[in-house]
Structures are given as structure tokens and as C-alpha cells.
Design a protein around this motif. Structure first.
Motif, PDB file in Angstrom:
ATOM      1  N   PRO A 144       0.827  -1.209   0.000  1.00  0.00           N
ATOM      2  CA  PRO A 144       0.000   0.000   0.000  1.00  0.00           C
ATOM      3  C   PRO A 144       0.857   1.253   0.000  1.00  0.00           C
ATOM      4  N   ASP A 145       0.278   2.330  -0.452  1.00  0.00           N
ATOM      5  CA  ASP A 145       0.971   3.620  -0.423  1.00  0.00           C
ATOM      6  C   ASP A 145       0.855   4.153   0.999  1.00  0.00           C
ATOM      7  N   VAL A 146       1.805   3.770   1.835  1.00  0.00           N
ATOM      8  CA  VAL A 146       1.738   4.087   3.258  1.00  0.00           C
ATOM      9  C   VAL A 146       1.650   5.587   3.528  1.00  0.00           C
ATOM     10  N   PRO A 147       2.510   6.412   2.940  1.00  0.00           N
ATOM     11  CA  PRO A 147       2.410   7.856   3.208  1.00  0.00           C
ATOM     12  C   PRO A 147       1.046   8.438   2.837  1.00  0.00           C
TER      13      PRO A 147
ATOM     14  N   LEU B  57      -1.856   6.870   2.751  1.00  0.00           N
ATOM     15  CA  LEU B  57      -2.858   6.428   3.715  1.00  0.00           C
ATOM     16  C   LEU B  57      -2.732   7.180   5.033  1.00  0.00           C
ATOM     17  N   LEU B  58      -1.520   7.401   5.463  1.00  0.00           N
ATOM     18  CA  LEU B  58      -1.314   8.155   6.703  1.00  0.00           C
ATOM     19  C   LEU B  58      -1.747   9.607   6.529  1.00  0.00           C
ATOM     20  N   GLN B  59      -1.467  10.182   5.379  1.00  0.00           N
ATOM     21  CA  GLN B  59      -1.878  11.549   5.111  1.00  0.00           C
ATOM     22  C   GLN B  59      -3.400  11.671   5.117  1.00  0.00           C
TER      23      GLN B  59
ATOM     24  N   THR C  46       6.675  14.218   9.958  1.00  0.00           N
ATOM     25  CA  THR C  46       6.191  13.226  10.931  1.00  0.00           C
ATOM     26  C   THR C  46       5.570  12.031  10.227  1.00  0.00           C
ATOM     27  N   LEU C  47       4.768  12.315   9.198  1.00  0.00           N
ATOM     28  CA  LEU C  47       4.141  11.225   8.447  1.00  0.00           C
ATOM     29  C   LEU C  47       5.189  10.381   7.735  1.00  0.00           C
ATOM     30  N   ALA C  48       6.203  11.043   7.182  1.00  0.00           N
ATOM     31  CA  ALA C  48       7.259  10.314   6.489  1.00  0.00           C
ATOM     32  C   ALA C  48       8.027   9.436   7.466  1.00  0.00           C
ATOM     33  N   SER C  49       8.239   9.943   8.660  1.00  0.00           N
ATOM     34  CA  SER C  49       8.937   9.178   9.688  1.00  0.00           C
ATOM     35  C   SER C  49       8.129   7.946  10.087  1.00  0.00           C
TER      36      SER C  49
END
Length: 239
Positions: free
Chosen positions: A92-95, A97-99, A109-112
Motif C-alpha cells: 500500500p501507499d503508506v504515506p 494512507l497516513l496523510q 512526521t508522516l514520512a517518519s
């Protein structure tokens, strides 16, 4: 009587006419009716039939040349059997989804967090994303919704997103898992006060998401904000 009939001159003429008729005609038979036709007429009819057959054959060939062939397959034809089915699962495109879960969180922070989750986060991504979806929700003691939530309500809802049911209490959640070292901690693990008064969700890279206390909102905090307070990490997941 028979001899006198053949000897009669009139009968002799009839016999000769009959002989000439038979010699110069062809019989065309339709059903049970015999009709005497001139020999040349029969020849013409035969030629006409041959010509008609030739023309029909020519037209058929010409028409066939201009027809586009099509194929209809019956519904009764058996479907082909699948010999082997393979697929590749894309991470999945983790960044992204977190965004989506935490649009107000800064990109660093999201990238971390995305980096800590890794390329194949599995359940951990769902747990973290769910917790981040509560960012900005006011702290309400005993709460467990986007209208208001407390620390153990936040972790309870995060784990419920992957089908893991937890009680609404710090101590009970801590006892479900097992203690791990800080070096082993991954995003989605619990970070618990040693006095069992507070629990947060670890995001990785020294960050956590927490519902701290009344008058605050769910937010991302660094571990350094807990300076001087004892804590430990607890793992509930099998990995």
C-alpha cells in the motif's frame, strides 16, 4: 381379323406416322403424364437448365466473395478451465494512507511514521491509521468515539479496526500483551506508563499518538515529552 387390320392401307399409314413420330420426338414425363416434345426442344431445355445452373453457380460464388464471415458461439459451450492463477500483491501507499488519516500532521512526521511501518505493514498500518484518524478529538474520560476519547479508548478503537478486542482500561490492555524492549518496538505497539495510568500508541522513530488528559486533544507527541516518567512497550501482535 388381326391380319386384315395390318393389311388395310389406312392402318399401314398410321403405322408409318407412328414410326416417324417416335423417331423424331422425345418424351418428357411429368408425374404420370407423357407428353411428346420435339427433340430439339428437349435439347434446348437441357441447355437452358445447364446455363441456369452455371449462372446460379456464378452468382453464388460472387455473393460468397462479398460476405464477411462471422462466428456465433453457443451458450452451451463449456467455459475454459483455469490451469493456474497468480497475482502479485502491491504494497500500500503508506504515506498516502497516513496523510488521509491525519491531514493536519506535518509531512516530516508522516514520512517518519511511514518509514517505521515499512513496505509491508499489514495490520500495523490499519492500527496506526485508525489512531491517527482521531487526531484533534477532544479528551473525554471514558470516551471512545470521535466526539470524545481517552487514552485507553484510543488504543481500544485502533486495535478494534483489525478485529482485536480490548477492554477499556490501561492495566487490562497491558496484561493482554507482553513487554518488549525499546529496540524491538514497532509502530502499533503500546507504550504504557509503568504506573498503569496512561497508554499511548507508538508510531516509531520516537513518536506516539496519545489522548493525554482533560483539556487536550489527541495529538502526536515525541517520547521526550515524557521525560522523567517510567514507561515500557507492550506487544499485542504476533509479529
Amino acid at each position: 381379323m388381326r391380319s386384315s387390320l395390318h393389311a388395310h392401307p389406312h392402318h399401314s399409314w398410321l403405322r408409318r406416322r407412328s414410326a416417324r413420330l417416335l423417331a423424331g420426338t422425345t418424351l418428357a414425363i411429368t408425374g404420370c403424364l407423357a407428353i411428346a416434345l420435339p427433340a430439339h426442344a428437349a435439347t434446348l431445355n437441357a441447355a437452358a437448365g445447364s446455363a441456369q445452373a452455371s449462372v446460379s453457380s456464378s452468382l453464388s460464388s460472387s455473393a460468397a466473395a462479398s460476405v464477411v464471415q462471422s462466428l456465433d458461439v453457443s451458450d452451451t459451450v463449456a467455459a475454459p478451465k483455469i490451469a493456474r492463477e497468480t497475482f502479485t500483491a502491491l504494497p500500500p501507499d503508506v504515506p498516502a494512507l497516513l496523510q488521509q488519516a491525519a491531514p493536519q500532521t506535518d509531512a516530516a512526521t508522516l514520512a517518519s511514521t511511514a518509514s517505521a511501518l515499512g513496505a509491508t505493514p499489514g495490520q500495523r498500518l490499519k492500527i496506526v491509521s485508525t489512531a491517527l484518524s482521531y487526531l484533534g478529538t477532544p479528551y473525554v474520560l471514558g470516551g471512545a468515539s470521535h466526539s470524545g476519547i481517552d487514552c485507553s479508548g484510543l488504543t481500544m478503537q485502533a486495535y478494534a479496526s483489525v478485529g482485536i478486542g480490548l477492554s477499556h482500561g490501561v492495566g487490562s490492555q497491558d496484561r493482554v500483551g507482553h513487554t518488549i524492549s525499546a529496540a524491538e518496538a514497532k509502530p502499533g505497539d503500546l507504550l504504557v506508563f509503568d504506573n498503569e495510568q496512561h497508554v499511548t500508541l507508538y508510531l516509531g522513530n520516537g513518536l506516539m499518538v496519545a489522548a493525554r488528559e482533560p483539556g487536550t486533544q489527541v495529538q502526536i507527541e515525541p517520547l521526550s515529552a515524557w521525560s522523567g516518567i517510567g514507561y515500557h512497550f507492550t506487544r499485542l501482535l504476533g509479529d
